[in-house]
Design a protein around this motif. Structure first.
Motif, short mmCIF file in Angstrom:
data_model
loop_
_atom_site.label_atom_id
_atom_site.label_comp_id
_atom_site.label_asym_id
_atom_site.label_seq_id
_atom_site.Cartn_x
_atom_site.Cartn_y
_atom_site.Cartn_z
N VAL A 87 39.15 60.80 58.56
CA VAL A 87 38.65 59.98 57.46
C VAL A 87 37.56 60.68 56.80
CG1 VAL A 87 39.74 58.02 58.28
CG2 VAL A 87 37.19 58.19 58.68
N PRO A 88 37.40 60.49 55.49
CA PRO A 88 36.16 60.84 54.75
C PRO A 88 34.98 60.44 55.27
CG PRO A 88 37.81 60.07 53.14
CD PRO A 88 38.31 59.84 54.57
N GLY A 89 33.88 61.55 55.15
CA GLY A 89 32.52 61.29 55.62
C GLY A 89 31.71 61.43 54.36
N ALA A 90 30.82 62.61 54.41
CA ALA A 90 30.20 63.01 53.49
C ALA A 90 30.92 63.54 52.40
CB ALA A 90 29.16 64.03 53.98
N ALA A 91 32.34 64.09 52.73
CA ALA A 91 33.10 64.77 51.85
C ALA A 91 34.07 63.39 51.50
CB ALA A 91 33.90 65.78 52.30
N THR A 92 34.62 63.46 50.20
CA THR A 92 35.83 62.37 49.90
C THR A 92 37.01 62.90 50.03
OG1 THR A 92 35.35 63.00 47.59
CG2 THR A 92 34.10 60.99 48.46
N SER A 93 37.16 64.15 50.03
CA SER A 93 38.81 64.79 49.95
C SER A 93 38.33 66.30 50.27
CB SER A 93 39.16 64.74 48.39
OG SER A 93 38.75 65.31 47.53
N TRP A 94 39.36 66.95 50.70
CA TRP A 94 39.61 68.41 51.01
C TRP A 94 40.76 68.83 50.92
CZ3 TRP A 94 38.20 64.36 54.12
CH2 TRP A 94 39.14 63.91 55.16
N GLU A 95 40.81 70.03 50.73
CA GLU A 95 42.28 70.92 50.78
C GLU A 95 42.22 72.19 51.42
OE1 GLU A 95 40.06 71.39 46.84
OE2 GLU A 95 41.12 69.79 47.81
N ARG A 96 43.38 72.65 51.87
CA ARG A 96 43.58 73.88 52.87
C ARG A 96 44.35 74.87 51.88
NH1 ARG A 96 46.69 73.45 58.21
NH2 ARG A 96 48.02 72.66 57.04
N SER A 97 43.87 76.07 51.95
CA SER A 97 44.82 77.15 51.32
C SER A 97 46.01 77.30 52.03
CB SER A 97 43.92 78.62 51.18
OG SER A 97 43.79 78.90 52.47
N ALA A 98 47.00 77.97 51.31
CA ALA A 98 48.23 78.05 51.70
C ALA A 98 48.05 79.04 53.04
CB ALA A 98 49.11 78.85 50.72
N ASP A 99 47.18 79.89 53.19
CA ASP A 99 47.33 80.51 54.64
C ASP A 99 46.58 79.88 55.52
OD1 ASP A 99 44.61 81.02 53.67
OD2 ASP A 99 44.87 83.14 53.43
N GLY A 100 46.03 78.72 55.19
CA GLY A 100 45.15 77.98 56.25
C GLY A 100 43.84 78.83 56.66
#
Length: 641
Positions: free
Chosen positions: A89-102
């Motif tokens: 769950v979010p901590g200091a970051a509210t959201s994140w995303e990963r690139s297609a190649d990981g």
């Protein structure tokens, strides 16, 4: 009911049967309790205790569970693991995303994230803190976990090479040496920012670039050593004219103006003064502030008004007490001085569990843990003082492992009937991972292994000797004295090894601090150990056997094991990767035996579920203290002494 030698039963106020200490133990325990409270601190909303004190409040240097529990209250990483949901769950970051190649992850920091001094938390804080984590000078235990970050391993290696070359250089005078050492550090900082895959896009955006996809990256980033620290606090900068301005926009003070760091001119290393992590100085970004810390006594936290969810903190104040004596700890709980006893280690805890099973009490909680008890072998070629080490030979280690009667230990010594363990990763604890089988008890093969290593009873006196007639060295078995559990296990192992192998075992009991120092210095032959997994992957256990790993206190090294772990780290097929790791574990615990596993850990805690809510029963023992609530129905219960 008849009083025994060890205990007696008495009735509690509600009529439930509770176990009391024996009279002969009660008076010393009471004396310790009185001394413990001779300078009482203010009563906190929630008070808990453990047998060991906090070792450090520098998150990058943490390696003990108690430290990390307190650390997770003082600091907040990019993400958190929620044990109730089993999700990140979010901590200091509210959201994140990963690139297609990981291979790339982008994190977006919350705009309301603040340090406890009111300064904004930015991506620069994480980048600088992770440089600390990935720099040899910090002496962090978990640095290698983060080597999958692109360029991290190479930068670490380069810094070590720098320091080695520096130590071999000649200088005209001390001034030239100091200037060269500082330039060396500047070069390291510059190289790290250019070559390591930690990219600050802007103050609220951080990108992590990996060497290859890492399925458990979020697990690592939720790990306390990945928490940020506030550079001006850690380095001891002069007070800023504008405290709301992020430190990366300010001029970096000269070395002589930084109170808590300096470059050692003799070695070229960065030297850290850890007084920054003390009450009145420590600046965190978590739900709590450090209010006080009395070594080996207590540590008090107060809710931070600058945390982004300050209104969601249930307990305004929390006290962590250190009570090494297990009888005193139970007495403190039953007197009302504690709300949660983290680790019940008294001799009669099995009887307390039986009382609970009979419905006579409800405050005992047995939790299978993501952890294994084991005894480590010192695998180094020599022992302190230059003595030859018989445990450098894997055949000797196998002999000792093959002699262990685990069933007897869990049935008659610990009496908790824990699942026995012949390997390190608790079976069934990681989805998709099938734990191999290690070495079971086989005394005949054990004696054959010892004979193959050259140790045989050549004169019929019951003790094994080498070919030149020298007796097998007296083997020291190091254990901690803060709980009778490990002493009893050590006594049982001594009997098994002396009886079956014809060796001599000397027990060495030490307090936690001196025990840790001996492990760090390699000053032991066999030592008790417990490892709690830090993230949901077999490598959280298997990396203990990597050459040079910060938690490899055994000094074990095997290039083939290192290569196999490296190969598994580059495998993109998850199923195949887990099979490769299972084969590594099989080889470790059928051939190499850097330690002898005993059993899966079962943790026993005390708290009243009618009063306390928010404590987790998750095997990973992650507790979110800001969610812990105390309900006394308007009354606090027993008064504090």
């Amino acid at each position: 009911m008849e009083m025994s030698t060890y205990h007696e039963y008495v009735r509690s106020k509600d009529g439930a049967m509770i176990r009391q200490l024996p009279l002969i133990l009660l008076l010393p325990a009471l004396l310790v309790l009185v001394v413990w409270f001779d300078e009482p601190a203010p009563r906190s909303d929630f008070t808990w205790s453990s047998s060991s004190d906090v070792f450090t409040l520098d998150p990058q240097r943490m390696s003990y569970l108690t430290d990390m529990r307190v650390g997770s209250a003082l600091y907040e990483g990019l993400v958190r693991f929620d044990p109730e949901q089993g999700l990140f769950v979010p901590g200091a970051a509210t959201s994140w995303e990963r690139s297609a190649d990981g291979r790339s992850w982008t994190f977006h920091l919350r705009p309301d994230a603040r340090w406890s001094d009111g300064s904004p938390v930015t991506a620069w804080d994480f980048a600088w803190s992770w440089m600390r984590l990935l720099t040899p000078d910090t002496a962090a235990s978990y640095s290698s976990l983060f080597f999958p970050i692109r360029g991290a391993r190479e930068c670490w290696k380069h810094r070590n090479e720098q320091l080695k070359a520096f130590s071999e250089r000649d200088f005209l005078d001390d001034r030239e040496r100091i200037v060269a050492a500082r330039r060396l550090w500047d070069d390291h900082e510059d190289r790290f920012s250019r070559e390591v895959g930690i990219e600050v896009v802007d103050e609220s955006t951080l990108v992590v670039h990996l060497e290859q996809p890492l399925p458990w990256l979020l697990d690592l980033l939720a790990f306390t050593p990945a928490s940020p620290v506030y550079r001006p606090s850690v380095e001891g900068w002069p007070t800023a004219d504008d405290p709301d301005q992020p430190w990366h926009r300010r001029d970096i003070p000269e070395w002589d103006d930084r109170a808590f760091v300096k470059i050692d001119p003799a070695s070229g290393r960065l030297f850290q003064d850890h007084r920054w992590a003390r009450p009145g100085r420590l600046v965190g970004n978590g739900p709590y502030l450090l209010d006080s810390w009395r070594y080996k006594r207590d540590l008090r936290l107060v809710a931070s008004p600058t945390w982004h969810d300050a209104d969601g903190v249930a307990c305004e104040t929390i006290t962590k007490r250190t009570i090494e004596d297990p009888n005193t700890a139970v007495l403190a709980f039953e007197s009302g001085a504690l709300d949660w006893l983290n680790g019940v280690n008294v001799d009669y805890r099995v009887d307390m569990i039986e009382q609970q099973d009979l419905g006579h009490r409800n405050d005992i909680h047995v939790v299978p843990a993501f952890a294994t008890d084991f005894f480590s072998f010192n695998c180094r070629p020599t022992l302190p003082g230059g003595r030859l080490n018989p445990f450098a030979d894997p055949a000797v280690r196998r002999a000792f492992a093959l002699t262990v009667d685990r069933d007897s230990i869990v049935e008659h010594v610990t009496r908790l009937n824990e699942p026995i363990a012949t390997t390190l990763v608790p079976p069934g604890s990681i989805p998709g991972y099938e734990s191999p089988r290690g070495l079971d008890r086989d005394p005949d093969r054990a004696r054959s292994e010892l004979a193959a290593a050259g140790w045989i009873d050549r004169d019929g006196d019951g003790l094994v000797e080498s070919e030149d007639g020298s007796l097998f060295p007296i083997t020291t078995l190091l254990y901690t004295t803060n709980t009778p559990r490990f002493k009893r296990m050590a006594i049982a192992l001594r009997e098994q090894w002396e009886t079956e192998l014809g060796v001599r075992i000397e027990l060495v009991g030490k307090g936690s601090k001196f025990y840790r120092n001996d492990l760090r210095e390699g000053d032991f032959m066999i030592a008790r150990g417990t490892w709690y997994g830090d993230y949901g992957d077999p490598t959280t256990f298997l990396d203990l056997c990597r050459t040079g790993d910060g938690n490899n206190s055994r000094g074990f090294t095997d290039p083939m094991i290192d290569a196999a772990l490296d190969e598994a780290s580059t495998e993109s097929d998850p199923s195949r990767r887990l099979k490769m790791l299972a084969d590594v574990e099989r080889r470790l615990f059928t051939e190499s035996l850097p330690m002898v596993p005993i059993c899966q850990v079962v943790d026993v805690h005390m708290f009243d579920p009618d009063r306390i809510s928010g404590l987790s029963s998750h095997p990973r023992q992650i507790h979110q203290f800001w969610k812990v609530a105390v309900d006394d129905g308007g009354a606090r219960g027993a008064a504090a002494p």
